[in-house]
Every structure is written in C-alpha cells, then in structure tokens.
Scaffold this active site. Structure first.
Site, PDB file in Angstrom:
ATOM      1  N   ASP A   1       0.848  -1.196   0.000  1.00 24.88           N
ATOM      2  CA  ASP A   1       0.000   0.000   0.000  1.00 24.88           C
ATOM      3  C   ASP A   1       0.885   1.249   0.000  1.00 24.88           C
ATOM      4  OD1 ASP A   1      -2.371   1.569   0.322  1.00 24.88           O
ATOM      5  OD2 ASP A   1      -1.895   1.769   2.451  1.00 24.88           O
TER       6      ASP A   1
ATOM      7  N   ASP B   1       1.875   4.077  -3.392  1.00 20.28           N
ATOM      8  CA  ASP B   1       1.591   5.520  -3.406  1.00 20.28           C
ATOM      9  C   ASP B   1       2.898   6.279  -3.651  1.00 20.28           C
ATOM     10  OD1 ASP B   1      -1.125   5.110  -2.733  1.00 20.28           O
ATOM     11  OD2 ASP B   1      -1.142   6.842  -1.382  1.00 20.28           O
TER      12      ASP B   1
END
Ligand SMILES: NC(=O)c1ccc[n+]([C@@H]2O[C@H](COP(=O)([O-])OP(=O)(O)OC[C@H]3O[C@@H](n4cnc5c(N)ncnc54)[C@H](O)[C@@H]3O)[C@@H](O)[C@H]2O)c1
Ligand SMILES: CC(C)[C@H](C(=O)O)[C@@H](O)C(=O)O
Ligand SMILES: [Mg+2]
Length: 372
Positions: A245, A249
């Site tokens: 995750d 990003d």
C-alpha cells in the site's frame, strides 16, 4: 463478448472518475461489438449513510454475480476524523476484497515519456521505469486480530501470514516476471518481523521453480529510498499488504500523479479493478480529479478477459491525451479548463476515431486547431 460489470462508484471523486471509465468501456463495446452490461451499487460512506453498512448485502451479492467489478474509491473525512467511529467506509472495501478472495493486487507503475518533466524526480532517474507491484491483499496486519484494552489505552493489530497465502501470490509474481525482465524483488522487514522471515523462506523455495527468474530481497525502509533514487532497478516487486500500500503511493510520484495509477485485484474466482488513489474529498465535484487511473483500471479489466486490442486502444487514447496535454491540473496541463469529464470525452472520441489526426475535440473546445 458479453460482460456483466458491477460498478461501485463509492465516495468523493469515485463517482466522477468511474463515470469516465464507464464511458470509455461503452465506447469500446460500441467499436468492437461487445455487450457490456453495467449495474451500479453502493459501497463506502454513501452506503453507510443509506443503510448503516459500508458493504450492503445486495452490493456483495451483485459483485458475486457479475464477471468483474469496477470500483471507484471510498472514504470520507467525517469517518477519518472520528477515531471512535464504529463503522467505517474502508471496512466495506476490505470485506469486499476478502469475500471475493482477491489476494493479489497488481499495480503497474511507469514513467510516461511525455510526462518526464511532470515528476518532481529527475528525468534521468525515472526515464524508462516500468514496475509491476504485486501486493498481497487479503492478509497481514489489515486482517489480523484487533484488540483494544478495556481502559482503551492499549491497542494492537496482529500481522499474520500463512505459507499458503504467500505461495499463491508468489507464483503469480514469478510468472509475471517470466514475461517481463525476469526479476522479482521481495520487499519485507525480515530483519525485525517474524512474518517477513516466513515470506523470505517461502519465496526463496518458490524461486527454485522459476530458474529463469532472479530473486533479490530488500528491506522496506531501503526499498522506499531506492524507489525514488533508482526505480529502474525494479521489475516485479512482491510484497505484503501494508508495505505494498505504502510503496505504491510512493511509486506514483514517478509517473507524475497518483491519478494515473490503476490496479487489478484478482483471486481464483473474481476480479476487481480500481485506481490506487482514494476518494480525494477535497476535489469532490470540482472536476479536477484525474480519471486516467480509473480509465486504465478499465483497460486492465479488458486485459483480464484477453481483450488486448481493446485495452491497447484505451492505452493509446491515454497516451495521446497526455501528449496533447488534455489533462487535469494535477499534471499541470497548459489548458486550465480541462476537467475530469473532458479527459474522458477525449479518450472516448479517440476510441471511436483513433486514426483521425484532426481529432476535433468536439467536446473539448481548446480554442486552437494546431495542437496535434
Ligand atoms: N481504494 C480506496 O478506495 C482508497 C484508497 C486510498 C484512500 N482511500 C480513502 O480516501 C480518503 C482520502 O485519503 P487520502 O487523502 O489519504 O488519499 P487520496 O488518494 O484520496 O488523496 C491523496 C492525494 O492524492 C492526490 N490525488 C488522489 N487522487 C487523485 C486524482 N484522481 N487526481 C489527482 N490527484 C489525486 C491529491 O493530491 C490528494 O490530496 C480516506 O478516507 C481514505 O481512507 C480510499
Ligand atoms: C482505503 C484503504 C483500505 C486501501 C488500502 O489500504 O488497501 C487503500 O489505501 C488502497 O490502497 O486501496
Ligand atoms: Mg492505498
């Protein structure tokens, strides 16, 4: 081909960007004589507001009865800013991933030639970057036991992985590497975490079945640094849920905007396609959200069903929009009036007329005719 597609637009910018992806899929269906049937359902904060449940039973049922799910984004500041909220939009997405068994989340990251100057990173560092992140999606700290002591002063989230959970995504990552540059990098924290040591052990064993693929290891803290110092060293990154995750990003900075990063979440039976970004609440209704991540997620949906020509046409439309600066403000478009919808309109027009070098931007009205 006939496809039933469940559309879960969600919250914030979710509905705006998903509408563009849907529009592009409709254009593809028209051009290639496919039948795509869309059925919308609620998920996230909007579903909590209407039913008290971030993933209503009818939404889950719809997803289980369709060929694929096109997901927007969920999340709302009223929940983010209330740590004691008992029900949260994110629980809906996590439950959906778990219920559909979507254990692998594939997040492609690339540096677009035409956007090299848009990244805050130097052109020489990012040029040629092409990474496929394989993020485990239904295990780890997100799904381990959660506890808070009675006095409310101590909390814990258990990070647990089984051999089976590691093996199944590792096989997918090695297979992907075989058709790419032949390299898998396992990102973990094996110097500290027991669960990461299991990942290293299991992935090392599986690597023996793929002698044509090289395997190396990187601690996640170092990987975060390498991602912006030398992203070209990566081919396939294999990692657990939370590290994936965070690192994805971060990787979006290479492309120039998180609004470009698409993903496919797959399991043994179901598949879901969604941008990696969130509901970007500050942008809701302003027409500034980049729809390309959602549109490229639709292209990944088509690839999942082997519709490669169709997916390529979408990608060409995206490339062309970027080349012509038909982009939302996150990419510092030289035109101030290109909205979320206009980017979708342009790609829709391109699909119905890819050879038209005089593409007239009928929905765009750039006020000049010589930009191609
Ligand atoms: N898969 C999902 O649905 C998902 C993913 C991440 C976050 N969330 C949720 O979204 C809410 C907001 O979270 P956040 O602010 O940390 O993350 P976010 O991804 O929504 O936004 C972070 C920043 O990224 C940029 N951005 C995001 N999407 C963009 C787009 N399409 N075009 C241009 N720029 C874009 C903006 O600068 C924004 O400030 C939270 O409630 C969070 O839980 C949901
Ligand atoms: C909203 C949240 C649960 C989600 C995640 O952490 O998986 C998001 O950040 C994502 O990347 O899809
Ligand atoms: Mg995320």
């Amino acid at each position: 081909m006939k496809l039933n597609i469940a559309v879960l637009p969600g919250d914030g910018i979710g509905p705006e960007v998903t509408a563009q992806a849907k529009k592009v899929l409709k254009a593809i269906a028209m051009e290639f004589d496919h039948k795509f049937i869309f059925k919308e359902a609620l998920a996230g904060a909007i579903a909590i507001d209407k039913s008290g449940n971030p993933l209503p039973d009818e939404t889950l049922k719809l997803c289980k009865n369709t060929d694929a799910v096109l997901f927007g984004a969920i999340g709302d500041p009223k929940f983010d800013n209330d740590p004691s909220a008992k029900v949260r939009p994110e629980q809906g997405l996590l439950k959906l991933r778990k219920e559909l068994g979507l254990f692998a989340n594939i997040r492609p990251v690339k540096a677009y030639e035409t956007l090299l100057s848009k990244s805050p990173l130097k052109k020489s560092i990012i040029e040629g970057t092409d990474i496929s992140i394989y993020r485990e999606l239904t295990g780890g700290i997100y799904f381990g036991e959660k506890r808070t002591s009675e006095d409310g002063n101590t909390s814990s989230d258990l990070c647990e992985y089984s051999r089976f959970e590691i093996e199944r995504i590792a096989h997918l990552a090695f297979k992907a590497a075989q058709s790419r540059k032949g390299k898998v990098t396992l990102v973990d924290k094996a110097n500290v975490l027991e669960s990461s040591r299991l990942w290293r052990k299991v992935v090392t064993e599986i690597a023996l079945e793929y002698p044509d693929v090289s395997l190396d290891f990187l601690f996640v803290d170092n990987a975060a640094m390498q991602m912006i110092l030398n992203p070209k060293q990566f081919d396939v990154i294999l990692t657990e849920n939370m590290f994936g995750d965070i690192i994805s990003d971060e990787a979006s900075v290479i492309g120039g905007s998180i609004g470009l990063l698409a993903s496919a979440s797959v399991g043994d039976k179901y598949a879901l396609f969604e941008p990696i970004h969130g509901s970007y609440p500050q942008a809701t209704g302003k027409g500034i959200a980049n729809p390309i991540a959602s549109i490229l997620s639709a292209a990944m949906l088509l690839e999942h069903f082997q519709l490669f020509e169709e997916a390529n046409l979408i990608k060409q439309g995206v490339d062309k929009s970027l080349k012509l600066h038909i982009t939302t403000p996150d990419l510092n478009s030289k035109y101030s009036h290109i909205t979320t919808t206009k980017v979708g309109d342009f790609i829709e027009d391109f699909i119905s007329n890819p050879k038209d070098t005089n593409l007239n931007f009928k929905n765009i009205h750039l006020g000049q005719s010589t930009i191609i």
